[in-house]
Scaffold this motif. Structure first.
Motif, PDB file in Angstrom:
ATOM      1  N   MET A 223       2.267  -1.525   2.939  1.00 40.09           N
ATOM      2  CA  MET A 223       2.970  -2.195   2.271  1.00 40.09           C
ATOM      3  C   MET A 223       2.843  -0.826   0.668  1.00 40.09           C
ATOM      4  O   MET A 223       3.502  -0.763   0.059  1.00 40.09           O
ATOM      5  N   ASP A 224       1.818  -0.034   0.482  1.00 39.51           N
ATOM      6  CA  ASP A 224       1.976   0.890  -0.476  1.00 39.51           C
ATOM      7  C   ASP A 224       2.980   1.630   0.307  1.00 39.51           C
ATOM      8  O   ASP A 224       3.319   2.675  -0.902  1.00 39.51           O
ATOM      9  N   GLY A 225       2.927   2.697   1.477  1.00 37.97           N
ATOM     10  CA  GLY A 225       4.287   3.148   1.972  1.00 37.97           C
ATOM     11  C   GLY A 225       5.509   2.611   1.614  1.00 37.97           C
ATOM     12  O   GLY A 225       6.527   2.835   0.845  1.00 37.97           O
ATOM     13  N   VAL A 226       5.565   1.083   1.422  1.00 36.16           N
ATOM     14  CA  VAL A 226       6.635   0.455   1.337  1.00 36.16           C
ATOM     15  C   VAL A 226       7.006   0.853  -0.435  1.00 36.16           C
ATOM     16  O   VAL A 226       8.487   1.583  -0.935  1.00 36.16           O
ATOM     17  N   LEU A 227       6.004   0.739  -0.996  1.00 41.72           N
ATOM     18  CA  LEU A 227       6.191   0.492  -2.499  1.00 41.72           C
ATOM     19  C   LEU A 227       6.577   1.285  -3.242  1.00 41.72           C
ATOM     20  O   LEU A 227       6.983   1.921  -4.201  1.00 41.72           O
ATOM     21  N   ARG A 228       5.397   2.532  -1.748  1.00 41.89           N
ATOM     22  CA  ARG A 228       5.393   4.145  -3.077  1.00 41.89           C
ATOM     23  C   ARG A 228       7.463   4.497  -2.925  1.00 41.89           C
ATOM     24  O   ARG A 228       7.929   5.972  -3.972  1.00 41.89           O
ATOM     25  N   ILE A 229       7.775   4.092  -2.129  1.00 36.21           N
ATOM     26  CA  ILE A 229       9.220   5.578  -2.072  1.00 36.21           C
ATOM     27  C   ILE A 229      10.182   4.205  -2.270  1.00 36.21           C
ATOM     28  O   ILE A 229      11.452   4.429  -1.859  1.00 36.21           O
TER      29      ILE A 229
END
Ligand code: ATP
Ligand code: ZN
Length: 304
Positions: A223-229
């Motif tokens: 999720m952090d990966g998705v939110l970051r980009i």
């Protein structure tokens, strides 16, 4: 479900999301982008996780904190307004903290605001002393009133809060606002924000003691990966070496770029992950500052 269910050992993770409403589509999209896929039950209340042992329970948003508290669900996607309100309700009743906000998710933004009749001249919170305030969020409101040292009455309504002053049920209201159009239609004006809300990932206050800990960890990282980009783009361009410092000043939202020399050593090829919107205007500014061959590429996935 027994109150100790939260500590029961389970080998699948269960996430509660809103069945239908403002948060349901974006919540599903976020989980799908995090690599989850499901098989839906016929009654569409339960989704069995296929790609990972992570299931979804589709419910009313107001039920989500309670489902986590009872251990029926492990995580939930819900508005901060609902989570903080229900946490306040539990605290007021002397119950322990069992759920909390794990992550803010960047959608479902709204504000819990105080709105007064158009013809009031707003002078500050002390003006509320002795007034009746209609709201669906009595705990949030009372907490705020306490902080302000103001004594006022919370009139608890479950809907149509904005019409309460016209009906004589209350003097002012404390309600969720995103555009303000509903307030204006009821001759009210917002004067103060009590809470900035958005959808959040809610989870237990204590870490999981079984395989759910690893599953939750994996999900959080994705999720952090998705939110970051989410709004990020990969920007590629070429530039004379001596223009690079100036160009990077125009890209304050960029990660440190990868650079390599081409054409001998005087021209560099750069690529940088930029987190803000990459508008035509910005590209033109970069071009004026010496960038050439500008290219903006979508970023699909990222694992830090
Ligand atoms: P349910 O049937 O699940 O109880 P609901 O009517 O309570 O649905 P929605 O109106 O879909 O819920 O709102 C869900 C959440 O969306 C709110 O709790 C809030 O966090 C967020 N939200 C964003 N903008 C607004 C808005 N303008 N008004 C109300 N909620 C908003
Ligand atoms: Zn609701």
């Amino acid at each position: 479900m027994s109150p100790t269910a939260n500590s029961a050992v389970r080998d699948r993770l269960r996430i509660a999301i809103q069945k239908s409403g403002r948060l349901s589509e974006p919540a599903r999209a976020l989980l799908a982008s995090s690599g989850l896929s499901w098989r839906e039950s016929r009654d569409k209340l339960f989704c069995y996780g296929e790609s990972l042992p992570v299931d979804l329970l589709l419910v009313r948003d107001d039920d989500i904190p309670g489902l986590i508290a009872d251990g029926v669900c492990d995580l939930g996607i819900v508005g901060r307004n609902v989570l903080v309100e229900q946490a306040g309700e539990r605290a007021e009743a002397g119950k322990p903290e069992v759920f909390r906000e794990w992550r803010s998710l960047g959608f479902g933004a709204c504000k819990l605001s105080l709105a007064v009749p158009d013809d009031w001249t707003w002078e500050g919170p002390s003006q509320l002393a002795g007034k009746r305030i209609a709201t669906t969020y009595p705990n949030l409101l009372r907490g705020w009133l306490r902080e302000q040292g103001v004594q006022a009455e919370a009139v608890v309504l479950n809907g149509s809060v904005e019409i309460a002053p016209r009906l004589g049920q209350a003097d002012v209201i404390c309600d969720l606002v995103s555009s303000g159009a509903t307030l204006a239609a009821n001759q009210l004006k917002p004067v103060l924000d009590i809470l900035q809300s958005e959808a959040v990932l809610a989870g237990p206050a204590q870490p999981f003691g079984d395989v759910r800990a690893e599953l939750a960890d994996l999900l959080l990282r994705r999720m952090d990966g998705v939110l970051r980009i989410r709004d990020s783009k990969l920007l590629m361009f070429q530039a004379p070496r001596d223009a690079v410092d100036q160009l990077m000043l125009l890209l304050p939202d960029a990660e440190p770029p990868t650079m390599c020399a081409i054409d001998g050593a005087d021209t560099l090829s750069l690529q940088a992950l930029c987190h803000g919107a990459m508008t035509w205007q910005r590209l033109e500014d970069l071009k004026r500052a010496g960038a050439r061959g500008l290219m903006v590429l979508p970023v699909e996935r990222m694992l830090a």
